[in-house]
Design a protein around this motif. Structure first.
Motif, PDB file in Angstrom:
ATOM      1  N   GLY A 110     -13.224   1.945  -6.490  1.00  0.00           N
ATOM      2  CA  GLY A 110     -13.347   2.987  -7.161  1.00  0.00           C
ATOM      3  C   GLY A 110     -11.961   3.425  -8.064  1.00  0.00           C
ATOM      4  N   ARG A 111     -10.847   2.639  -7.800  1.00  0.00           N
ATOM      5  CA  ARG A 111      -9.618   2.696  -8.291  1.00  0.00           C
ATOM      6  C   ARG A 111      -9.659   1.864  -9.645  1.00  0.00           C
ATOM      7  NH1 ARG A 111      -5.614   5.543  -5.313  1.00  0.00           N
ATOM      8  NH2 ARG A 111      -4.224   4.663  -6.660  1.00  0.00           N
ATOM      9  N   LEU A 112      -9.317   2.441 -10.653  1.00  0.00           N
ATOM     10  CA  LEU A 112      -9.558   1.618 -12.112  1.00  0.00           C
ATOM     11  C   LEU A 112      -8.424   2.173 -12.967  1.00  0.00           C
ATOM     12  CD1 LEU A 112     -13.361   1.225 -12.490  1.00  0.00           C
ATOM     13  CD2 LEU A 112     -11.631  -0.524 -11.929  1.00  0.00           C
ATOM     14  N   ASN A 163     -13.288  -2.393  -7.552  1.00  0.00           N
ATOM     15  CA  ASN A 163     -11.757  -2.122  -6.949  1.00  0.00           C
ATOM     16  C   ASN A 163     -11.735  -0.839  -6.057  1.00  0.00           C
ATOM     17  OD1 ASN A 163      -8.930  -3.169  -6.636  1.00  0.00           O
ATOM     18  ND2 ASN A 163      -8.194  -1.482  -7.638  1.00  0.00           N
ATOM     19  N   ASP A 192      -1.851   0.543  -7.485  1.00  0.00           N
ATOM     20  CA  ASP A 192      -2.819  -0.008  -8.434  1.00  0.00           C
ATOM     21  C   ASP A 192      -1.906  -1.347  -9.091  1.00  0.00           C
ATOM     22  OD1 ASP A 192      -4.162   2.177  -8.098  1.00  0.00           O
ATOM     23  OD2 ASP A 192      -3.028   3.356  -9.844  1.00  0.00           O
ATOM     24  N   GLU A 202      -4.707   8.931   2.808  1.00  0.00           N
ATOM     25  CA  GLU A 202      -5.312   7.718   2.550  1.00  0.00           C
ATOM     26  C   GLU A 202      -4.177   6.651   2.097  1.00  0.00           C
ATOM     27  OE1 GLU A 202      -8.536   6.381  -1.009  1.00  0.00           O
ATOM     28  OE2 GLU A 202      -7.457   8.342  -1.257  1.00  0.00           O
ATOM     29  N   ARG A 211     -18.570  -0.416  -6.998  1.00  0.00           N
ATOM     30  CA  ARG A 211     -17.470   0.266  -6.932  1.00  0.00           C
ATOM     31  C   ARG A 211     -16.359  -0.458  -7.121  1.00  0.00           C
ATOM     32  NH1 ARG A 211     -16.007   3.580  -2.111  1.00  0.00           N
ATOM     33  NH2 ARG A 211     -14.620   4.541  -3.732  1.00  0.00           N
ATOM     34  N   GLN A 217      -6.939   3.926 -16.276  1.00  0.00           N
ATOM     35  CA  GLN A 217      -7.471   5.049 -17.280  1.00  0.00           C
ATOM     36  C   GLN A 217      -6.872   4.485 -18.726  1.00  0.00           C
ATOM     37  OE1 GLN A 217      -6.219   8.761 -15.399  1.00  0.00           O
ATOM     38  NE2 GLN A 217      -8.241   8.935 -14.762  1.00  0.00           N
ATOM     39  N   SER A 237      -3.553   3.397   0.288  1.00  0.00           N
ATOM     40  CA  SER A 237      -4.304   2.640  -0.543  1.00  0.00           C
ATOM     41  C   SER A 237      -3.209   1.639  -1.225  1.00  0.00           C
ATOM     42  CB  SER A 237      -4.786   3.577  -1.918  1.00  0.00           C
ATOM     43  OG  SER A 237      -5.605   4.653  -1.370  1.00  0.00           O
ATOM     44  N   GLN A 294       0.891  -1.326  -0.030  1.00  0.00           N
ATOM     45  CA  GLN A 294       0.024  -0.020  -0.126  1.00  0.00           C
ATOM     46  C   GLN A 294       0.990   1.142  -0.048  1.00  0.00           C
ATOM     47  OE1 GLN A 294      -0.606   0.179   4.932  1.00  0.00           O
ATOM     48  NE2 GLN A 294      -2.482  -0.400   3.412  1.00  0.00           N
TER      49      GLN A 294
END
Length: 608
Positions: free
Chosen positions: A310-312, A308, A136, A131, A306, A314, A133, A22
């Motif tokens: 909200g993290r996808l 993942n 990705d 945050e 949502r 682009q 996270s 993370q």
């Protein structure tokens, strides 16, 4: 720096680059003056750089913070004028309420916990909201895209959420629902699959099934596969509720099911790999997938609310997602109180509009080269569900694509028809190339007009005369098996005919989930109450086989009235996702029960 509400130290900046699982990102920074101006209770703060809004709760215990985003379906919170203590905020989408002092949702109770942001006080009196996270995961082992030749990557739409991807010499199929109903007898295919769709499924190199809902995991369809090619590789995500939890009872024999961990590339060959991601709202069941071929990325978010969190990624080459709405019993199956036909029509219209805008803005934010709406082409085809069919108006893919074209004219949109083929290489080189999409011939049948309704309804209704239902004590065994109790809710279950009128030979009983008793009348204490009318064939089939109640609720096979008008998340979540994986032991039940009285109707049935 000091981190509030914890004993661990803040992450030092020089260590951030070493984190693998993370990473820390500063979501919002406030100077000392702004921190001093925070008042007791709820504060809304916007990041001037990206426009994102955050909620900070100030009390004598310190500060708590979170994103201004409802965990249910991503709505925005506003102040709750009904909250006299100044602790709760209300979502503008579905009126869910969050107590920011505890980060617990109070409406509906016992649902989610809000994800908190770390609050770090700075030496100069300012603060940062940080945050944590995961990195990705699709960025691991990046590959440069290689130009695709015409015909090298072809995407063929079959029906609903079923797509076939030709990737070089391999064929990859998503969510084959090609025959039979979904959700008991409530959903039927809107589109007629290509005539050779079952043959092509059986000839595929690999299949991905996103989740256990029967419009994606179709046992009538997979029965064909098991009879012709049971060893085909099938891939599913490592959800807490196994996707194939019902496989043994279904008697569908598939021998090559592979459970894949989330966020890890699964290499098929040197050119093809895929990664399965979980849903942020329903991680116990929902998943989505990223497929990469020669560096070109296809993102399929399927039904995730949502994906993942909200993290996808682009700028993918092709994005697919659901679009239609209407995949719920609410509010069509509800009655009493505010639930008039006019209220339902207004609510459904507003929800459709919200969903259209949400999907269009999501696509705009991700900027795929091509977007395709799918996983929404179902119809309530049975004549007895005419009311649902007329009430449950769904978005059209054409409307969504038109809105995307308005917001993001550079994104190519594709409204699929059964058998239509997208040549990804041609479309990427020239989005205006008319040869990039091959539509089915004009003579091809697009919409289904027959579904073999009786075959599947008769199978459900075969449970009505099953031996177990001659014994009144079946209710005690079933609800003890279900394992839900210590909750102040009384439910009345009524077995009905097709029109939801109580049957004289049907069961009508109360369940008090506080102590798992079966009273003859509602208790005197204050309690919540739900009345559920169920079509007798479906409820008995669900009980007999230990199935999840999605068949009833999402399949529109019940009618619901509740006092007060409160959504009991804990109750519904249990019966929709958390029932035991193995069904009730009805064989032992029948062995222990005395013979039913003479004159009782119905033949014995086989209990699996």
């Amino acid at each position: 720096m000091e981190r509030l509400f914890g004993t661990s130290h803040a992450i030092e900046p020089h260590l951030l680059g070493e984190m693998t699982s993370q990473r820390a990102m500063v979501a919002l920074a406030l100077d000392a003056a702004t921190v001093c101006s925070l008042k007791e209770g709820v504060n809304f703060q916007k990041n001037p750089e990206d426009g994102k809004c955050y909620i900070i709760f100030k009390s004598d215990k310190g500060l708590k913070a979170c994103k201004n985003q409802c965990k249910h379906q991503g709505g925005v919170f506003i102040r709750d004028i009904e909250d006299l203590d100044g602790r709760t905020v209300k979502c503008t989408k579905h009126n869910w309420k969050l107590n920011v002092s505890t980060m617990k949702y109070v409406n509906p109770p016992d649902s989610f916990l809000q994800d908190e942001l770390e609050v770090e006080l700075l030496d100069d009196g300012g603060l940062q909201l940080v945050e944590l996270s995961p990195i990705d995961p699709w960025l691991a082992d990046p590959r440069e895209p290689v130009e695709l030749q015409g015909g090298e990557v072809e995407v063929t739409y079959f029906t609903h959420a079923c797509m076939e991807l030709k990737l070089g010499q391999r064929r990859f199929m998503f969510d084959p629902w090609l025959k039979g109903p979904a959700f008991a007898r409530g959903w039927w295919l809107l589109h007629e699959p290509p005539a050779d769709s079952l043959d092509r499924m059986c000839a595929a190199d690999l299949i991905y099934i996103s989740h256990m809902h029967s419009d994606h995991l179709s046992y009538p369809t997979l029965k064909v596969l098991s009879e012709r090619r049971p060893d085909i590789p099938i891939y599913v995500g490592d959800t807490s509720r196994p996707v194939f939890w019902y496989l043994e009872q279904s008697q569908v024999k598939l021998t090559n099911i592979n459970v894949v961990p989330f966020g890890v590339w699964k290499n098929i060959d040197e050119d093809l790999r895929f990664m399965i991601l979980m849903d942020g709202v329903h991680p116990e069941i929902d998943t989505c997938i990223i497929v990469e071929y020669k560096g070109h990325v296809i993102l399929n978010t399927v039904d995730c609310t949502r994906p993942n969190g909200g993290r996808l990624p682009q700028n993918v080459d092709l994005m697919m997602s659901d679009f239609a709405g209407g995949a719920s019993g609410f509010p069509m199956t509800f009655s009493g109180g505010k639930y008039s036909d006019s209220w339902k029509a207004s609510f459904i219209k507003n929800e459709r509009k919200k969903l259209l805008n949400y999907k269009a803005l999501l696509v705009k934010s991700l900027q795929p080269a091509i977007y395709c709406p799918f996983a929404g082409y179902f119809v309530e085809a049975h004549p007895s569900d005419r009311y649902i069919r007329e009430t449950n108006v769904k978005n059209s893919s054409e409307d969504l694509n038109a809105l995307i074209n308005k917001f993001s004219p550079d994104i190519k949109t594709w409204t699929p028809r059964p058998g239509a083929v997208l040549d990804l290489g041609l479309a990427l080189r020239d989005p205006t190339n008319s040869e990039a999409i091959t539509n089915p011939p004009a003579s091809a049948k697009i919409y289904k007009d027959s579904w073999d309704l009786d075959t599947y309804v008769d199978e459900l209704n075969s449970a009505i005369s099953c031996e177990i239902f001659k014994h009144p004590s079946w209710t005690q065994l079933y609800y003890t098996w279900a394992g839900f109790q210590n909750y102040n809710l009384v439910v009345r279950m009524i077995e009905t005919d097709e029109s939801f009128e109580p049957r004289a030979d049907g069961c009508d009983y109360l369940v008090d989930f506080l102590d798992l008793s079966f009273p003859t009348k509602r208790p005197d204490r204050e309690h919540s109450y739900i009345e559920i009318k169920n079509r007798i064939g479906v409820i008995r089939y669900v009980v007999l086989h230990g199935l999840l109640w999605d068949d009833l609720y999402i399949g529109f096979q019940n009618r619901i009235r509740r006092e007060p008008d409160v959504y009991h998340h804990k109750f519904w979540n249990h019966f929709q996702t958390e029932l035991p994986v193995r069904g009730p032991d009805w064989d032992q039940f029948l062995h222990q029960e005395p013979e039913p009285p003479l004159g009782s109707q119905g033949a014995k049935c086989v209990v699996s």
